[in-house]
Write a protein that holds these residues in place. Sequence first.
Motif, PDB file in Angstrom:
ATOM      1  N   GLU A   1      15.502  -8.858  -6.945  1.00  0.00           N
ATOM      2  CA  GLU A   1      15.721  -8.846  -5.354  1.00  0.00           C
ATOM      3  C   GLU A   1      16.382  -7.584  -4.632  1.00  0.00           C
ATOM      4  OE1 GLU A   1      15.958 -12.919  -3.314  1.00  0.00           O
ATOM      5  OE2 GLU A   1      14.133 -11.839  -4.445  1.00  0.00           O
ATOM      6  N   ILE A   2      16.162  -7.439  -3.434  1.00  0.00           N
ATOM      7  CA  ILE A   2      16.648  -6.246  -2.983  1.00  0.00           C
ATOM      8  C   ILE A   2      17.653  -6.679  -1.661  1.00  0.00           C
ATOM      9  CG2 ILE A   2      16.172  -4.276  -1.746  1.00  0.00           C
ATOM     10  CD1 ILE A   2      13.515  -4.090  -3.183  1.00  0.00           C
ATOM     11  N   SER A   3      18.884  -6.291  -1.696  1.00  0.00           N
ATOM     12  CA  SER A   3      19.973  -6.695  -0.736  1.00  0.00           C
ATOM     13  C   SER A   3      19.845  -5.870   0.645  1.00  0.00           C
ATOM     14  CB  SER A   3      21.104  -6.574  -1.243  1.00  0.00           C
ATOM     15  OG  SER A   3      21.616  -5.241  -1.396  1.00  0.00           O
ATOM     16  N   ALA A   4      20.292  -6.648   1.471  1.00  0.00           N
ATOM     17  CA  ALA A   4      20.254  -5.903   2.859  1.00  0.00           C
ATOM     18  C   ALA A   4      21.305  -4.505   2.930  1.00  0.00           C
ATOM     19  CB  ALA A   4      20.871  -6.977   3.907  1.00  0.00           C
ATOM     20  N   ALA A   5      22.131  -4.746   2.073  1.00  0.00           N
ATOM     21  CA  ALA A   5      23.455  -3.520   1.823  1.00  0.00           C
ATOM     22  C   ALA A   5      22.548  -2.287   1.354  1.00  0.00           C
ATOM     23  CB  ALA A   5      24.477  -3.868   0.772  1.00  0.00           C
TER      24      ALA A   5
ATOM     25  N   ASN B   1       1.001  -1.086  -0.065  1.00  0.00           N
ATOM     26  CA  ASN B   1       0.011   0.028   0.025  1.00  0.00           C
ATOM     27  C   ASN B   1       0.981   1.360  -0.256  1.00  0.00           C
ATOM     28  OD1 ASN B   1      -2.916  -1.038   0.410  1.00  0.00           O
ATOM     29  ND2 ASN B   1      -1.769  -1.951   2.040  1.00  0.00           N
ATOM     30  N   LYS B   2       0.565   2.121  -0.450  1.00  0.00           N
ATOM     31  CA  LYS B   2       0.883   3.382  -0.625  1.00  0.00           C
ATOM     32  C   LYS B   2       1.984   3.838  -1.770  1.00  0.00           C
ATOM     33  CE  LYS B   2      -0.351   4.903   4.100  1.00  0.00           C
ATOM     34  NZ  LYS B   2      -1.391   5.849   3.576  1.00  0.00           N
ATOM     35  N   THR B   3       1.872   4.678  -2.763  1.00  0.00           N
ATOM     36  CA  THR B   3       2.936   5.073  -3.549  1.00  0.00           C
ATOM     37  C   THR B   3       4.104   5.848  -2.752  1.00  0.00           C
ATOM     38  OG1 THR B   3       1.812   7.049  -4.181  1.00  0.00           O
ATOM     39  CG2 THR B   3       1.099   5.198  -5.362  1.00  0.00           C
ATOM     40  N   PRO B   4       4.979   6.146  -3.464  1.00  0.00           N
ATOM     41  CA  PRO B   4       6.268   7.004  -2.682  1.00  0.00           C
ATOM     42  C   PRO B   4       5.556   8.283  -2.490  1.00  0.00           C
ATOM     43  CG  PRO B   4       6.831   5.738  -4.401  1.00  0.00           C
ATOM     44  CD  PRO B   4       5.662   5.304  -4.799  1.00  0.00           C
ATOM     45  N   THR B   5       4.779   8.903  -3.180  1.00  0.00           N
ATOM     46  CA  THR B   5       4.189  10.004  -3.231  1.00  0.00           C
ATOM     47  C   THR B   5       3.171  10.157  -1.767  1.00  0.00           C
ATOM     48  OG1 THR B   5       4.196  10.900  -5.399  1.00  0.00           O
ATOM     49  CG2 THR B   5       2.556  11.925  -3.903  1.00  0.00           C
ATOM     50  N   GLU B   6       2.348   8.970  -1.724  1.00  0.00           N
ATOM     51  CA  GLU B   6       1.524   8.978  -0.502  1.00  0.00           C
ATOM     52  C   GLU B   6       2.232   8.562   0.752  1.00  0.00           C
ATOM     53  OE1 GLU B   6      -2.185   7.005  -2.864  1.00  0.00           O
ATOM     54  OE2 GLU B   6      -0.824   5.690  -2.333  1.00  0.00           O
TER      55      GLU B   6
ATOM     56  N   ALA C   1       8.146   2.058  14.093  1.00  0.00           N
ATOM     57  CA  ALA C   1       8.926   1.772  13.014  1.00  0.00           C
ATOM     58  C   ALA C   1       8.135   1.477  11.911  1.00  0.00           C
ATOM     59  CB  ALA C   1       9.978   0.638  13.181  1.00  0.00           C
ATOM     60  N   VAL C   2       8.161   2.287  10.724  1.00  0.00           N
ATOM     61  CA  VAL C   2       7.358   2.105   9.452  1.00  0.00           C
ATOM     62  C   VAL C   2       8.116   1.142   8.609  1.00  0.00           C
ATOM     63  CG1 VAL C   2       6.039   3.394   7.873  1.00  0.00           C
ATOM     64  CG2 VAL C   2       6.500   4.401   9.897  1.00  0.00           C
ATOM     65  N   MET C   3       7.341  -0.003   8.390  1.00  0.00           N
ATOM     66  CA  MET C   3       7.771  -0.944   7.298  1.00  0.00           C
ATOM     67  C   MET C   3       7.174  -0.692   6.046  1.00  0.00           C
ATOM     68  SD  MET C   3       9.280  -2.046  10.054  1.00  0.00           S
ATOM     69  CE  MET C   3      10.348  -3.459   9.323  1.00  0.00           C
ATOM     70  N   ALA C   4       7.984   0.032   5.002  1.00  0.00           N
ATOM     71  CA  ALA C   4       7.289   0.415   3.746  1.00  0.00           C
ATOM     72  C   ALA C   4       7.795  -0.265   2.558  1.00  0.00           C
ATOM     73  CB  ALA C   4       7.612   1.997   3.635  1.00  0.00           C
ATOM     74  N   PRO C   5       6.845  -0.297   1.549  1.00  0.00           N
ATOM     75  CA  PRO C   5       7.311  -0.877   0.330  1.00  0.00           C
ATOM     76  C   PRO C   5       8.835  -0.251  -0.096  1.00  0.00           C
ATOM     77  CG  PRO C   5       4.935  -0.319   0.044  1.00  0.00           C
ATOM     78  CD  PRO C   5       5.527   0.374   1.337  1.00  0.00           C
ATOM     79  N   ALA C   6       9.698  -1.072  -0.679  1.00  0.00           N
ATOM     80  CA  ALA C   6      11.145  -0.482  -0.956  1.00  0.00           C
ATOM     81  C   ALA C   6      11.031   0.475  -1.787  1.00  0.00           C
ATOM     82  CB  ALA C   6      11.829  -2.024  -1.641  1.00  0.00           C
ATOM     83  N   VAL C   7      10.404   0.879  -2.663  1.00  0.00           N
ATOM     84  CA  VAL C   7      10.304   1.954  -3.515  1.00  0.00           C
ATOM     85  C   VAL C   7      10.336   3.454  -2.619  1.00  0.00           C
ATOM     86  CG1 VAL C   7       9.836   0.743  -5.763  1.00  0.00           C
ATOM     87  CG2 VAL C   7       8.036   1.936  -4.103  1.00  0.00           C
TER      88      VAL C   7
ATOM     89  N   ALA D   1      12.077  -2.331   6.214  1.00  0.00           N
ATOM     90  CA  ALA D   1      11.631  -3.195   4.792  1.00  0.00           C
ATOM     91  C   ALA D   1      10.776  -4.206   5.101  1.00  0.00           C
ATOM     92  CB  ALA D   1      12.648  -3.467   3.907  1.00  0.00           C
ATOM     93  N   GLN D   2       9.992  -4.591   4.082  1.00  0.00           N
ATOM     94  CA  GLN D   2       9.095  -5.766   4.301  1.00  0.00           C
ATOM     95  C   GLN D   2       9.795  -7.183   3.826  1.00  0.00           C
ATOM     96  OE1 GLN D   2       5.407  -4.488   2.144  1.00  0.00           O
ATOM     97  NE2 GLN D   2       5.406  -2.806   3.217  1.00  0.00           N
ATOM     98  N   ASP D   3      11.044  -7.061   3.404  1.00  0.00           N
ATOM     99  CA  ASP D   3      11.491  -8.262   2.800  1.00  0.00           C
ATOM    100  C   ASP D   3      13.027  -8.104   2.330  1.00  0.00           C
ATOM    101  OD1 ASP D   3      11.541 -11.162   2.093  1.00  0.00           O
ATOM    102  OD2 ASP D   3      11.200 -10.624   0.163  1.00  0.00           O
ATOM    103  N   VAL D   4      13.766  -8.873   2.427  1.00  0.00           N
ATOM    104  CA  VAL D   4      15.281  -8.837   2.115  1.00  0.00           C
ATOM    105  C   VAL D   4      15.716 -10.133   1.407  1.00  0.00           C
ATOM    106  CG1 VAL D   4      16.185  -9.613   4.221  1.00  0.00           C
ATOM    107  CG2 VAL D   4      17.565  -8.062   2.780  1.00  0.00           C
ATOM    108  N   SER D   5      16.688  -9.846   0.519  1.00  0.00           N
ATOM    109  CA  SER D   5      17.212 -11.042  -0.092  1.00  0.00           C
ATOM    110  C   SER D   5      18.136 -11.865   0.803  1.00  0.00           C
ATOM    111  CB  SER D   5      18.107 -10.556  -1.358  1.00  0.00           C
ATOM    112  OG  SER D   5      18.537 -11.837  -2.027  1.00  0.00           O
ATOM    113  N   ALA D   6      17.952 -13.159   0.397  1.00  0.00           N
ATOM    114  CA  ALA D   6      18.971 -14.090   1.116  1.00  0.00           C
ATOM    115  C   ALA D   6      20.337 -14.117   0.669  1.00  0.00           C
ATOM    116  CB  ALA D   6      18.379 -15.412   0.979  1.00  0.00           C
TER     117      ALA D   6
END
Length: 245
Positions: free
Chosen positions: A76-80, A14-19, A39-45, A62-67
Amino acid sequence: MSPRTLLALNWKMNKTPTEARAWGRELARSYRRGTVEVAVMAPAVSLYGLKEAMPGGVDIGAQDVSAHESGAHTGEISAAMLRDAECTYVIVGHSERRTDHAETDALVAAKARQAQAQGLTPIVCVGEGLEVRERGEHVEHTLAQLRGSLDGVDERVVIAYEPVWAIGTGKTATAEDAEAMAAAIRGALREHYGDLADSLRVLYGGSVKPDNVAAICAQPNVNGALVGGASLKVEDVLAMLSALE
């Protein structure tokens, strides 16, 4: 001494970057730092813009991270990357990831280890479906999931108990239900981490709202909440903080 209460706000998809930026600015107008960590767990973008708009004292995650650390892993989105976006937390093993993407305990543990390697705190989610609870196997199921998801993971971790049957359904485990499972989780954490377990935070997630958050978080082994739907409106977040303070 009990660990500081954590209110982790999971926006899901939920929520675009603008929102997201507008939400952060709205929160900043009324937020006053208190005893509860937020803490706000938002979409990566949305993470970069949200961090800039967020009031001081509120973390992002974030809501997820790559292994995987890096490399040929398209999408994938890395922890770094998350660390560079100034994230503090990352959710791993949410029930929706486990169900929609067939994530195993071993994969969840690998993601948590990657998060810790970059200085992020993983919020490891565990919990049972309705059919498991109806069979009376919810404690055994959840603790087995917990142990598998903590393989090689050190004590820099938060645990979120989320009964799957109470997520987005309007059904909520009672405060007593939440405490019973949180106490069982605390016992398993003691087996895993020894006395350090007493300083770890165990959250409850599942249809948490302003009218039930205080009762749930008042339980001895519940140290906060992982909030879904009620995290989307600033007024609800402020109401939950008021109830907890």
